[in-house]
Enzyme design. Structure first.
Site, short mmCIF file in Angstrom:
data_model
loop_
_atom_site.label_atom_id
_atom_site.label_comp_id
_atom_site.label_asym_id
_atom_site.label_seq_id
_atom_site.Cartn_x
_atom_site.Cartn_y
_atom_site.Cartn_z
N GLY A 1 65.25 -20.88 -95.11
CA GLY A 1 66.42 -20.09 -94.73
C GLY A 1 66.14 -18.94 -93.79
O GLY A 1 66.91 -17.98 -93.74
N SER A 2 65.07 -19.03 -92.97
CA SER A 2 64.83 -17.91 -92.04
C SER A 2 65.92 -17.87 -90.97
O SER A 2 66.33 -16.78 -90.54
CB SER A 2 63.44 -18.00 -91.41
OG SER A 2 63.37 -19.06 -90.51
N ASN A 3 66.41 -19.02 -90.53
CA ASN A 3 67.52 -19.02 -89.57
C ASN A 3 68.80 -18.51 -90.21
O ASN A 3 69.59 -17.81 -89.58
CB ASN A 3 67.74 -20.43 -89.01
CG ASN A 3 66.79 -20.76 -87.88
OD1 ASN A 3 66.89 -20.21 -86.80
ND2 ASN A 3 65.83 -21.66 -88.15
N ILE B 1 71.81 -35.99 -93.62
CA ILE B 1 72.57 -36.44 -92.46
C ILE B 1 74.04 -36.52 -92.83
O ILE B 1 74.41 -37.11 -93.85
CB ILE B 1 72.03 -37.82 -91.98
CG1 ILE B 1 70.61 -37.62 -91.45
CG2 ILE B 1 72.94 -38.40 -90.90
CD1 ILE B 1 69.90 -38.89 -91.07
N LEU B 2 74.88 -35.89 -92.01
CA LEU B 2 76.32 -35.87 -92.30
C LEU B 2 76.96 -37.17 -91.78
O LEU B 2 76.60 -37.67 -90.72
CB LEU B 2 76.97 -34.66 -91.63
CG LEU B 2 76.47 -33.29 -92.13
CD1 LEU B 2 76.97 -32.16 -91.23
CD2 LEU B 2 76.90 -33.05 -93.58
N ASN C 1 73.79 -27.44 -84.76
CA ASN C 1 72.52 -27.60 -85.47
C ASN C 1 71.39 -27.03 -84.62
O ASN C 1 71.48 -27.01 -83.40
CB ASN C 1 72.27 -29.10 -85.71
CG ASN C 1 70.96 -29.37 -86.41
OD1 ASN C 1 70.59 -28.66 -87.35
ND2 ASN C 1 70.23 -30.38 -85.96
N HIS D 1 67.36 -27.67 -83.84
CA HIS D 1 66.33 -28.69 -84.03
C HIS D 1 65.03 -28.22 -83.36
O HIS D 1 65.06 -27.74 -82.23
CB HIS D 1 66.80 -30.01 -83.43
CG HIS D 1 65.84 -31.13 -83.68
ND1 HIS D 1 65.70 -31.73 -84.92
CD2 HIS D 1 64.95 -31.74 -82.86
CE1 HIS D 1 64.77 -32.66 -84.84
NE2 HIS D 1 64.30 -32.69 -83.61
N GLU E 1 63.56 -19.92 -82.21
CA GLU E 1 64.80 -20.39 -82.86
C GLU E 1 65.67 -19.19 -83.21
O GLU E 1 66.89 -19.20 -83.05
CB GLU E 1 64.48 -21.18 -84.13
CG GLU E 1 63.79 -22.51 -83.86
CD GLU E 1 63.64 -23.35 -85.12
OE1 GLU E 1 64.47 -23.25 -86.03
OE2 GLU E 1 62.67 -24.13 -85.18
C1 GAR Z 1 63.67 -24.94 -88.55
O1 GAR Z 1 62.48 -25.07 -87.81
C2 GAR Z 1 64.72 -25.89 -88.03
O2 GAR Z 1 64.70 -26.04 -86.64
C3 GAR Z 1 64.34 -27.16 -88.73
O3 GAR Z 1 63.98 -26.77 -90.02
C4 GAR Z 1 63.46 -25.44 -89.98
C5 GAR Z 1 64.21 -24.61 -90.99
O4 GAR Z 1 63.63 -23.35 -91.10
N1 GAR Z 1 65.40 -28.11 -88.72
C6 GAR Z 1 65.22 -29.42 -88.68
O5 GAR Z 1 64.13 -29.94 -88.65
C7 GAR Z 1 66.49 -30.23 -88.69
N2 GAR Z 1 66.25 -31.54 -88.22
P1 GAR Z 1 64.37 -22.20 -91.89
O6 GAR Z 1 64.78 -22.77 -93.24
O7 GAR Z 1 63.34 -21.12 -92.04
O8 GAR Z 1 65.54 -21.76 -91.08
#
Ligand code: GAR
Length: 194
Positions: free
Chosen positions: A20-22, A97-98, A112, A114, A179
């Site tokens: 959940g950093s994003n 996947i939705l 999203n 990626h 990101e």
């Molecule tokens: C992020 O690197 C994101 O881009 C990736 O998961 C990580 C989540 O990090 N997403 C995918 O791979 C989706 N296909 P976070 O939980 O720290 O935000």
């Protein structure tokens, strides 16, 4: 399409499966003075997702969805989104996947992030594959979600150099930092066009 009326903020829901950093980063952006959005709901398919702690910390509603049956799970999510008047969905490390049906319910309103330079390296293990293939660059992409995996229209992208001694860990750390820069920027762009 929705129109921004006056200063009313757009309600967004963030879907997560892990750290959940994003999520945390977007929540922090939502508190900024001129922010046009409010995070009203956090959805997770994973009850152990670390990111769920941010719900408590920032007093945001959370819903853990049992994904043993996809169709039922999505039904429940749609009910929650409606209940909380959600206008836009941000996927942030959501590893489910939705369905096309779900996406059609939120047409043009799901985005999203990626961790690759799409259209390269859709799906999982992007960093490992990029390193294995001796790519010079990787990066991250924010895109609209359509019914094909990691294939919707690109909103913003950041190219990142892969160094010779980069490992999965160092590369993912480096890209994650970017990101956190491009996701809020892309969201701003999307909100402007709503
Ligand atoms: C992020 O690197 C994101 O881009 C990736 O998961 C990580 C989540 O990090 N997403 C995918 O791979 C989706 N296909 P976070 O939980 O720290 O935000």
């Amino acid at each position: 399409m929705l129109k921004l009326i006056g200063f009313k903020k757009i309600n967004i829901s963030i879907f997560i499966s892990g750290t959940g950093s994003n999520l945390k980063n977007l929540i922090n952006h939502s508190f900024k003075k001129n922010s046009k959005f409010k995070v009203v709901l956090i959805i997770s398919n994973n009850p152990k997702a670390k990111g769920l702690n941010y719900a408590k910390k920032f007093r945001i509603k959370k819903k853990i969805i049992n994904y043993s049956n996809n169709k039922n799970a999505e039904k429940k999510i749609l009910i929650e989104l409606k209940k909380n008047k959600v206008n836009l969905i941000c996927l942030a490390g959501f590893m489910k996947i939705l369905s096309e049906n779900f996406i059609n319910n939120f047409k043009g309103r799901i985005i999203n992030i990626h961790p690759s330079l799409l259209p390269k390296y859709k799906g999982l293990n992007t960093h490992q594959r990029a390193i294995k293939n001796k790519e010079k660059y990787s990066g991250c992409t924010v895109h609209y979600v359509n019914s094909k995996l990691d294939s919707g229209k690109i909103i913003l992208q950041k190219k990142v150099r892969i160094l010779k001694n980069d490992t999965f860990k160092s590369l993912s750390k480096k890209i994650l930092k970017h990101e956190h820069v491009i996701y809020p920027k892309a969201l701003k762009k999307v909100l402007f066009n709503l």
